[in-house]
Write an enzyme that holds these catalytic residues in place. Structure first.
Site, mmCIF file in Angstrom:
data_model
loop_
_atom_site.group_PDB
_atom_site.id
_atom_site.type_symbol
_atom_site.label_atom_id
_atom_site.label_comp_id
_atom_site.label_asym_id
_atom_site.label_seq_id
_atom_site.Cartn_x
_atom_site.Cartn_y
_atom_site.Cartn_z
ATOM 1 N N GLU A 96 65.114 43.081 -30.852
ATOM 2 C CA GLU A 96 63.690 42.789 -31.035
ATOM 3 C C GLU A 96 63.263 43.294 -32.412
ATOM 4 O OE1 GLU A 96 61.324 41.286 -29.229
ATOM 5 O OE2 GLU A 96 62.082 41.197 -27.149
ATOM 6 N N ASP A 143 60.077 32.594 -30.668
ATOM 7 C CA ASP A 143 60.606 33.649 -31.529
ATOM 8 C C ASP A 143 62.109 33.469 -31.758
ATOM 9 O OD1 ASP A 143 60.719 34.331 -28.676
ATOM 10 O OD2 ASP A 143 61.448 36.296 -29.260
ATOM 11 N N HIS A 146 65.647 33.476 -29.596
ATOM 12 C CA HIS A 146 65.164 33.317 -28.227
ATOM 13 C C HIS A 146 64.740 31.863 -27.987
ATOM 14 C CE1 HIS A 146 62.687 35.431 -24.817
ATOM 15 N NE2 HIS A 146 63.698 34.731 -24.357
ATOM 16 N N HIS A 167 64.776 38.258 -31.570
ATOM 17 C CA HIS A 167 63.402 38.074 -31.088
ATOM 18 C C HIS A 167 62.420 38.687 -32.080
ATOM 19 C CE1 HIS A 167 64.824 37.750 -26.744
ATOM 20 N NE2 HIS A 167 65.811 38.471 -27.252
ATOM 21 N N TYR A 168 61.153 38.245 -32.023
ATOM 22 C CA TYR A 168 60.078 39.083 -32.549
ATOM 23 C C TYR A 168 59.266 39.578 -31.358
ATOM 24 C CZ TYR A 168 57.053 34.798 -32.587
ATOM 25 O OH TYR A 168 56.377 33.654 -32.286
ATOM 26 N N THR A 169 58.598 40.736 -31.576
ATOM 27 C CA THR A 169 57.904 41.354 -30.441
ATOM 28 C C THR A 169 56.495 40.809 -30.256
ATOM 29 O OG1 THR A 169 57.011 43.130 -31.805
ATOM 30 C CG2 THR A 169 59.158 43.519 -30.774
HETATM 31 ZN ZN LIG Z 1 61.909 36.874 -27.295
#
Ligand SMILES: [Zn+2]
Length: 292
Positions: free
Chosen positions: A133, A191, A181, A64-66
């Site tokens: 993340e 993401d 994700h 993921h990226y936040t």
């Molecule tokens: Zn995510």
């Protein structure tokens, strides 16, 4: 991405291994098998007969990226209703020349990072995944609607390479189960985005990638951007793992979003979600490599 995840608040129950008070006893004499007894306080467990039928509970690694900076990422992922097993900062600090990553949830516990999710016949991917993340702002759209994505930096790549290789090795995660994700929730997530270097990671042994020769075989001399049959592409993507893509031959909203998620992962130069020959060839090459 942290926001808008629909989460189950179910706590894992009854699965935690208790190792306190371990007591091993050898059966009298030299006969086999060896009896191993584990004292759990008010009862004793005999572990002499391990079953052949077992495998790792963790099957997936989800990236993921936040879409937040370091401080806000840490606050949301530790104080809110979302979490992840690991958080990689914008510029991971070094200690003894090694990058430091934050572990927020033990790997044998369930983190709340995936939300409603599907992949290759499995649902609720929180139950069976490790989630990472990465601090990255994702994208911004200007007033003309032009989208700018934020790149990942080399310090993050170095930290992620070591972290992902270790998680994959310890949990025996297959390449096709290393996902973004957006792969497991393509209708609502983007993401880790089109600038996550999936090909570079695949070359390091992290994640799936199609073989060029097989892609060319399925391209069969067509122009990469040539329109292709929508139902054929829907079928290939469904077979690879995108369970929720419609099977109706129409380039509807759900189909476009799913094609775009696939393109962000495997063909990031054009993520418009069109059904083109190159996207179909890549999907079929992945099916041939990982699903047959
Ligand atoms: Zn995510």
């Amino acid at each position: 991405m942290i926001f808008n995840s629909v989460l189950s608040t179910t706590r894992p129950g009854g699965l935690k291994l208790l190792t306190v008070g371990m007591l091993a006893l050898i059966v009298a004499g030299c006969s086999t098998p060896r009896s191993t007894l584990v004292d759990r306080g008010d009862y004793i467990v005999d572990t002499t007969h391990p079953a052949k039928g077992q495998n790792e509970r963790v099957r997936f690694l989800i990236l993921h990226y936040t879409a937040l900076d370091d401080a806000r990422s840490l606050k949301v992922l530790t104080q809110g209703q979302v979490s992840a097993h690991y958080l990689v900062a914008k510029n991971p600090p070094l200690r003894d020349k090694k990058p430091v990553v934050m572990q927020l949830v033990p790997e044998d516990m369930r983190a709340w990072h995936a939300g409603v999710s599907n992949w290759n016949g499995r649902v609720n991917i929180n139950d069976s995944s490790v989630g990472i993340e990465i601090v990255n702002l994702g994208f911004t759209d200007n007033m003309l609607g032009v989208r700018t994505w934020y790149p990942y930096n080399e310090t993050q790549i170095t930290a992620l390479a070591a972290l992902t290789k270790d998680i994959i090795k310890r949990n025996n995660i297959t390449p096709d189960n290393v996902l973004g994700h957006s792969d497991i929730a393509p209708l609502r997530k983007q993401d880790p985005g089109k600038l996550f270097p999936w090909k570079r990671f695949a070359e390091m042994g992290v994640g799936a990638w199609p073989d060029d020769a097989t892609v060319n075989k399925y391209l069969a001399g067509r122009q990469p951007s040539a329109p292709t049959d929508v139902l054929t592409l829907q079928k290939a993507l469904h077979q690879y793992g995108y369970d929720k893509i419609p099977q109706n031959g129409e380039l509807d909203k759900e189909t476009r979003l799913t094609i775009s998620a696939f393109q962000m992962h495997f063909r990031p130069t054009d993520i418009e979600g069109n059904a083109d020959a190159q996207t179909e060839a890549i999907a079929k090459a992945l099916v041939e490599k990982y699903r047959t």
